[in-house]
Design a protein around this motif. Structure first.
Motif, PDB file in Angstrom:
ATOM      1  N   TYR A   1     -18.552  45.204 -35.721  1.00 55.16           N
ATOM      2  CA  TYR A   1     -18.703  44.674 -34.642  1.00 55.16           C
ATOM      3  C   TYR A   1     -17.674  43.563 -34.375  1.00 55.16           C
ATOM      4  O   TYR A   1     -17.387  43.362 -33.243  1.00 55.16           O
ATOM      5  CB  TYR A   1     -20.521  44.327 -34.473  1.00 55.16           C
ATOM      6  CG  TYR A   1     -20.721  43.554 -33.277  1.00 55.16           C
ATOM      7  CD1 TYR A   1     -20.549  44.155 -31.897  1.00 55.16           C
ATOM      8  CD2 TYR A   1     -21.047  42.040 -33.271  1.00 55.16           C
ATOM      9  CE1 TYR A   1     -20.904  43.560 -30.792  1.00 55.16           C
ATOM     10  CE2 TYR A   1     -21.136  41.633 -32.033  1.00 55.16           C
ATOM     11  CZ  TYR A   1     -21.058  42.212 -30.731  1.00 55.16           C
ATOM     12  OH  TYR A   1     -21.279  41.625 -29.407  1.00 55.16           O
ATOM     13  N   ASP A   2     -17.742  42.846 -35.241  1.00 54.35           N
ATOM     14  CA  ASP A   2     -16.963  41.562 -35.070  1.00 54.35           C
ATOM     15  C   ASP A   2     -15.256  41.990 -34.611  1.00 54.35           C
ATOM     16  O   ASP A   2     -14.586  41.516 -33.841  1.00 54.35           O
ATOM     17  CB  ASP A   2     -16.577  40.678 -36.625  1.00 54.35           C
ATOM     18  CG  ASP A   2     -17.813  40.027 -36.776  1.00 54.35           C
ATOM     19  OD1 ASP A   2     -18.490  39.908 -36.125  1.00 54.35           O
ATOM     20  OD2 ASP A   2     -17.886  39.811 -38.118  1.00 54.35           O
ATOM     21  N   SER A   3     -14.853  43.269 -35.054  1.00 53.02           N
ATOM     22  CA  SER A   3     -13.745  43.992 -34.852  1.00 53.02           C
ATOM     23  C   SER A   3     -13.760  44.122 -33.205  1.00 53.02           C
ATOM     24  O   SER A   3     -12.935  44.039 -32.542  1.00 53.02           O
ATOM     25  CB  SER A   3     -13.176  44.932 -35.761  1.00 53.02           C
ATOM     26  OG  SER A   3     -12.936  44.401 -36.951  1.00 53.02           O
ATOM     27  N   TYR A   4     -14.969  44.974 -33.084  1.00 54.28           N
ATOM     28  CA  TYR A   4     -15.064  45.332 -31.526  1.00 54.28           C
ATOM     29  C   TYR A   4     -14.950  44.286 -30.462  1.00 54.28           C
ATOM     30  O   TYR A   4     -14.576  44.407 -29.459  1.00 54.28           O
ATOM     31  CB  TYR A   4     -16.488  46.033 -31.506  1.00 54.28           C
ATOM     32  CG  TYR A   4     -16.873  46.701 -30.164  1.00 54.28           C
ATOM     33  CD1 TYR A   4     -16.216  47.867 -29.776  1.00 54.28           C
ATOM     34  CD2 TYR A   4     -17.838  45.737 -29.658  1.00 54.28           C
ATOM     35  CE1 TYR A   4     -16.691  48.437 -28.498  1.00 54.28           C
ATOM     36  CE2 TYR A   4     -18.122  46.241 -28.278  1.00 54.28           C
ATOM     37  CZ  TYR A   4     -17.448  47.500 -27.660  1.00 54.28           C
ATOM     38  OH  TYR A   4     -17.811  47.984 -26.319  1.00 54.28           O
ATOM     39  N   VAL A   5     -15.558  43.201 -31.036  1.00 50.51           N
ATOM     40  CA  VAL A   5     -15.562  41.990 -30.177  1.00 50.51           C
ATOM     41  C   VAL A   5     -14.187  41.467 -29.902  1.00 50.51           C
ATOM     42  O   VAL A   5     -13.735  41.053 -28.609  1.00 50.51           O
ATOM     43  CB  VAL A   5     -16.443  40.849 -30.610  1.00 50.51           C
ATOM     44  CG1 VAL A   5     -16.333  39.378 -30.049  1.00 50.51           C
ATOM     45  CG2 VAL A   5     -18.008  40.942 -30.641  1.00 50.51           C
TER      46      VAL A   5
END
Length: 113
Positions: A65-69
Motif C-alpha cells: 500500500y505504501d508503494s501504491y500511495v
C-alpha cells in the motif's frame, strides 16, 4: 439496477466503513477509489464491479500500500503543469516505481478481465 446505482452503492460502502483496512493494508477508501476509476474506464454494471474489484485485490496482493500511495502521488504530480511538477517527471526511481505498478496492473487486468 440503474447506471448510477453501482457508483452510489460503492460510495455508500465507503461512507459506511470509513478507513477500515483489509489484511493487506489497503484502506477501503483506496479500494473504492480504484474501483470507481476502473469503472469509469471500463463501463458500469455488476460484472465490471467484480472485474475491477478483482483487479485491485490482485494489485494489493502484489504491491504494498505504501508503494501504491507513492504511485498515486507521482501520477498526480506528473499531471500537474509547471516547473516543480516537471522535476518529478525525470526522477529515475519514480519511473521505476510507475513501471513496476503498470506491470502489476497489467497482470491483474489479464487475470480479471
Amino acid at each position: 439496477m440503474t447506471r448510477l446505482a453501482v457508483p452510489v452503492a460503492l460510495v455508500a460502502l465507503l461512507a459506511g466503513v470509513g478507513t477500515a483496512r483489509a489484511d493487506d493494508g489497503y484502506p477501503t477508501y483506496a479500494r473504492v477509489d480504484y474501483v470507481l476509476g476502473c469503472m469509469m474506464s471500463n463501463g458500469q454494471g455488476p460484472d465490471v464491479v467484480r472485474k475491477c474489484s478483482c483487479s485491485i485485490d490482485e494489485i494489493a496482493a502484489h504491491f504494498p500500500y505504501d508503494s501504491y500511495v507513492a504511485v498515486e502521488t507521482a501520477r498526480t504530480l506528473q499531471d500537474m503543469p509547471g516547473e516543480r511538477a516537471s522535476l518529478m517527471r525525470g526522477v529515475g526511481w519514480v519511473k521505476d516505481l510507475l513501471d513496476e505498478f503498470r506491470q502489476v496492473q497489467v497482470a491483474a487486468d489479464l487475470k480479471c478481465f
